[in-house]
Design an enzyme around this catalytic site. Structure first.
Site, PDB file in Angstrom:
ATOM      1  N   LYS A  11      32.556  37.313  45.072  1.00 55.17           N
ATOM      2  CA  LYS A  11      31.496  37.881  45.317  1.00 55.17           C
ATOM      3  C   LYS A  11      30.495  36.957  44.957  1.00 55.17           C
ATOM      4  CE  LYS A  11      33.334  42.418  44.515  1.00 55.17           C
ATOM      5  NZ  LYS A  11      32.983  43.759  43.869  1.00 55.17           N
ATOM      6  N   TYR A  51      32.959  47.932  53.006  1.00 54.37           N
ATOM      7  CA  TYR A  51      33.016  49.065  52.039  1.00 54.37           C
ATOM      8  C   TYR A  51      32.802  50.483  52.755  1.00 54.37           C
ATOM      9  CZ  TYR A  51      32.952  45.757  48.061  1.00 54.37           C
ATOM     10  OH  TYR A  51      33.068  44.794  47.359  1.00 54.37           O
ATOM     11  N   PHE A  59      26.089  54.486  44.475  1.00 56.14           N
ATOM     12  CA  PHE A  59      25.966  53.170  44.212  1.00 56.14           C
ATOM     13  C   PHE A  59      26.107  52.200  45.357  1.00 56.14           C
ATOM     14  CE2 PHE A  59      30.399  54.107  43.041  1.00 56.14           C
ATOM     15  CZ  PHE A  59      31.029  53.111  44.154  1.00 56.14           C
ATOM     16  N   THR A  93      38.419  47.810  38.043  1.00 49.80           N
ATOM     17  CA  THR A  93      37.139  47.658  38.553  1.00 49.80           C
ATOM     18  C   THR A  93      35.998  47.523  37.692  1.00 49.80           C
ATOM     19  OG1 THR A  93      37.900  49.266  40.367  1.00 49.80           O
ATOM     20  CG2 THR A  93      35.369  49.234  40.074  1.00 49.80           C
ATOM     21  N   ARG A 104      38.156  39.653  35.652  1.00 47.33           N
ATOM     22  CA  ARG A 104      37.019  40.448  35.354  1.00 47.33           C
ATOM     23  C   ARG A 104      37.008  40.756  33.740  1.00 47.33           C
ATOM     24  NH1 ARG A 104      38.126  45.088  40.052  1.00 47.33           N
ATOM     25  NH2 ARG A 104      37.018  44.023  41.502  1.00 47.33           N
ATOM     26  N   ASN A 114      31.240  42.373  39.238  1.00 45.32           N
ATOM     27  CA  ASN A 114      32.391  42.295  38.634  1.00 45.32           C
ATOM     28  C   ASN A 114      33.207  41.017  39.268  1.00 45.32           C
ATOM     29  OD1 ASN A 114      33.389  43.619  41.235  1.00 45.32           O
ATOM     30  ND2 ASN A 114      34.044  45.146  40.152  1.00 45.32           N
ATOM     31  N   HIS A 117      36.590  40.485  44.618  1.00 47.20           N
ATOM     32  CA  HIS A 117      37.336  41.721  45.308  1.00 47.20           C
ATOM     33  C   HIS A 117      38.656  41.435  45.521  1.00 47.20           C
ATOM     34  CE1 HIS A 117      38.053  44.844  48.560  1.00 47.20           C
ATOM     35  NE2 HIS A 117      38.416  43.743  48.991  1.00 47.20           N
ATOM     36  N   GLU A 128      41.146  44.531  56.325  1.00 46.36           N
ATOM     37  CA  GLU A 128      39.968  43.616  55.575  1.00 46.36           C
ATOM     38  C   GLU A 128      40.329  42.106  56.258  1.00 46.36           C
ATOM     39  OE1 GLU A 128      40.337  44.168  51.597  1.00 46.36           O
ATOM     40  OE2 GLU A 128      39.547  46.198  51.550  1.00 46.36           O
TER      41      GLU A 128
HETATM   42  P1  DAT Z   1      37.400  47.658  43.369  1.00 44.60           P
HETATM   43  O1  DAT Z   1      36.623  46.496  43.536  1.00 44.60           O
HETATM   44  O2  DAT Z   1      38.285  47.439  41.892  1.00 44.60           O
HETATM   45  O3  DAT Z   1      38.564  47.969  44.538  1.00 44.60           O
HETATM   46  P2  DAT Z   1      36.237  50.016  44.262  1.00 44.60           P
HETATM   47  O4  DAT Z   1      36.672  49.781  45.741  1.00 44.60           O
HETATM   48  O5  DAT Z   1      36.245  51.404  43.723  1.00 44.60           O
HETATM   49  O6  DAT Z   1      36.893  49.044  43.267  1.00 44.60           O
HETATM   50  O7  DAT Z   1      34.593  49.760  44.439  1.00 44.60           O
HETATM   51  C1  DAT Z   1      34.198  48.588  44.842  1.00 44.60           C
HETATM   52  C2  DAT Z   1      32.967  48.023  44.598  1.00 44.60           C
HETATM   53  O8  DAT Z   1      31.911  48.945  44.443  1.00 44.60           O
HETATM   54  C3  DAT Z   1      33.533  47.703  42.841  1.00 44.60           C
HETATM   55  O9  DAT Z   1      34.105  46.337  42.842  1.00 44.60           O
HETATM   56  C4  DAT Z   1      32.161  47.539  42.370  1.00 44.60           C
HETATM   57  C5  DAT Z   1      31.145  48.727  42.835  1.00 44.60           C
HETATM   58  N1  DAT Z   1      31.404  49.854  42.212  1.00 44.60           N
HETATM   59  C6  DAT Z   1      32.538  50.973  41.971  1.00 44.60           C
HETATM   60  N2  DAT Z   1      32.318  51.673  41.149  1.00 44.60           N
HETATM   61  C7  DAT Z   1      31.005  51.614  40.968  1.00 44.60           C
HETATM   62  C8  DAT Z   1      30.136  52.259  40.191  1.00 44.60           C
HETATM   63  N3  DAT Z   1      30.447  53.537  39.691  1.00 44.60           N
HETATM   64  N4  DAT Z   1      28.903  51.824  39.739  1.00 44.60           N
HETATM   65  C9  DAT Z   1      28.500  50.915  40.400  1.00 44.60           C
HETATM   66  N5  DAT Z   1      29.203  49.952  41.142  1.00 44.60           N
HETATM   67  C10 DAT Z   1      30.586  50.536  41.396  1.00 44.60           C
HETATM   68 MG    MG Z   2      38.201  48.408  46.126  1.00 46.02          MG
END
Ligand code: DAT
Ligand code: MG
Length: 150
Positions: A11, A51, A59, A93, A104, A114, A117, A128
């Protein structure tokens, strides 16, 4: 030969902090094969597609803004169990919940910064990969394959 593939992306914060090599190194060390790599500057529409399943989250706007804040490094990695293993290499995450030794866990603090991805299922990985590499990936049989797989 293992055919499973995953989409891994450094990222904007990971790129800006100079962690691209570090992240690639961890996937290479494990034995996975890099089959696509490109520095990209995705637009809003592309990121909203990537996304899409999070579009109702509070968020979401902040996530898209952060993802547009600089170039990302888009990659496809191939190998046995690479989707799940990629998630293990990444960590949780929430970086604070990630163990040391994970990407991470070693390099991040905030969930909204973080670093990288990784696809969460084989099905989503293929979606994707199609979104980020519509022209396809490299097909190459590594000579070292028999040193990595029994
Ligand atoms: P991951 O990236 O571990 O697959 P995800 O798909 O649930 O997690 O979410 C995508 C991204 O969105 C994640 O890397 C960071 C952001 N994100 C997720 N949960 C969040 C939260 N509670 N607050 C802020 N950003 C968040
Ligand atoms: Mg994800």
């Amino acid at each position: 030969m293992a055919t499973e593939r995953t989409y891994i992306m450094v990222k904007p914060d990971g790129v800006e902090r100079g962690l691209v090599g570090e992240i690639i190194k961890r996937f290479e060390n494990k034995g996975f094969q890099l089959i696509a790599l490109e520095l990209k500057t995705p637009d809003q529409e592309h990121l909203e597609k990537h996304y899409a399943d999070l579009s109702s989250k509070p968020f979401f706007p902040g996530l898209i803004k952060y993802m547009k804040s600089g170039p990302v490094v888009a990659m496809v990695w191939k190998g046995k169990g690479v989707v799940k293993a990629g998630r293990v290499l990444l960590g949780e995450t929430n970086p604070l919940a990630s163990l040391p030794g994970t990407i991470r866990g070693d390099f991040a603090l905030d969930v909204g910064r973080n670093i990288a991805h990784g696809s969460d299922s084989v099905e989503n990985a293929e979606k994707e990969i199609a979104l980020w590499f519509p022209k396809g990936v490299v097909h190459h049989d590594r000579v070292i394959e028999k040193l990595i797989y029994e």
